[in-house]
Design an enzyme around this catalytic site. Sequence first.
Site, short mmCIF file in Angstrom:
data_model
loop_
_atom_site.label_atom_id
_atom_site.label_comp_id
_atom_site.label_asym_id
_atom_site.label_seq_id
_atom_site.Cartn_x
_atom_site.Cartn_y
_atom_site.Cartn_z
N TYR A 57 0.86 -1.18 0.00
CA TYR A 57 0.00 0.00 0.00
C TYR A 57 0.90 1.24 0.00
O TYR A 57 1.19 1.85 1.02
CB TYR A 57 -0.92 0.03 1.22
N ASN A 146 -5.04 -14.35 -0.01
CA ASN A 146 -5.15 -14.66 -1.45
C ASN A 146 -4.55 -16.02 -1.81
O ASN A 146 -4.06 -16.21 -2.93
CB ASN A 146 -4.49 -13.55 -2.28
N GLN A 165 -6.89 -14.00 4.96
CA GLN A 165 -7.53 -12.76 4.54
C GLN A 165 -7.88 -12.89 3.05
O GLN A 165 -7.06 -12.66 2.18
CB GLN A 165 -6.61 -11.55 4.75
N TYR A 193 -11.39 -8.95 3.07
CA TYR A 193 -11.19 -7.59 2.57
C TYR A 193 -12.18 -7.31 1.44
O TYR A 193 -12.80 -8.22 0.90
CB TYR A 193 -9.75 -7.36 2.12
N LEU A 196 -17.28 -4.48 0.64
CA LEU A 196 -18.23 -3.63 -0.11
C LEU A 196 -17.95 -3.69 -1.60
O LEU A 196 -18.47 -2.88 -2.37
CB LEU A 196 -18.15 -2.18 0.39
#
Length: 317
Positions: A57, A146, A165, A193, A196
């Site tokens: 990030y 992942n 995650q 994660y 939405l």
Amino acid sequence: MEIKQLGNTGVKLSEVILGCWQMGGSYFGGEDDAASAECIRAALECGITTFDTAYCYGSGHSEEVLGKALEGRRQDCTIITKLWTTFMAGKDVIPECERALKRLRTEVIDVYFIHYPSESVPIGETMEQLNKLREQGKIRALGLSNFSLKQMKEAMRYGQIDVIQPCYSLLWRYIDRDILPFCIQEGIGVLPYSPLAQGFLAGRVQEDTVFTDGRSHAPLFAPQWRKGALEVADALLPIGEKHGRTQAQVALNWVLRTPGITGVIAGATKARHVPDNKGAADFALSPEEYADLDGLSRRFTDQLPNYKTFFDATIVE
């Protein structure tokens, strides 16, 4: 806000976790560091005590922003970060963790994930070094992000895996097939994660919305899936009105109420939005509402091909 313990690790997590991806200033087009710090402080004020970040990030920038914002409050919170694929060789794992500790201004990482499986480094090589970090007390819990079920089982040959995650939402449910049942069986935590679907389930996407950030390449945002995804999103509105909640809060609550889910990671770009995330845990969908959304969701997700990841339109046979 419910505080949950992660398996037998002693790590405690708030049910809603503040995602710090946007604070890196890359995938989503850039953020203001001061605004990011305000989001972190707002999270602490409303009882969100767990923060999820990663090296990728912004090449460590999100970690730096989080570390600075948590100075003086470190004892009150739980930090999650991730090892990127370029540091998975045995010689690189421990030095990169040391750099992450410095960026985060802490002596221990509560949960350290392998962000993606490596296509070139054997997982045993990486796990050997991560086990050393756990023994040294520099990480408290170890997770995978992942990973397929096959890849998870391979990693578990070399050490204890406490949590995963994955990407999971009403619009992206691949883990239902095998990973989620396996985690329930093995007592492995699950922290999804993109609950939405990066804006779809918060009313921020329309059929003609054009994206200039990383979402422009994500398969779910392709034109052929827009109408069906929006039908799922629209179904959240009447349920939200009944409970006095937003679309996003209903979508988050559905994930939280799914068996096997430990907590949910939700980001925010403005401090005033953080209490909305917290509000997703303050009510309960009825069994009928949950089932109705589950059925509508499955009718959409069952149409999707087996995409490699949320960000990669490659179809895996």
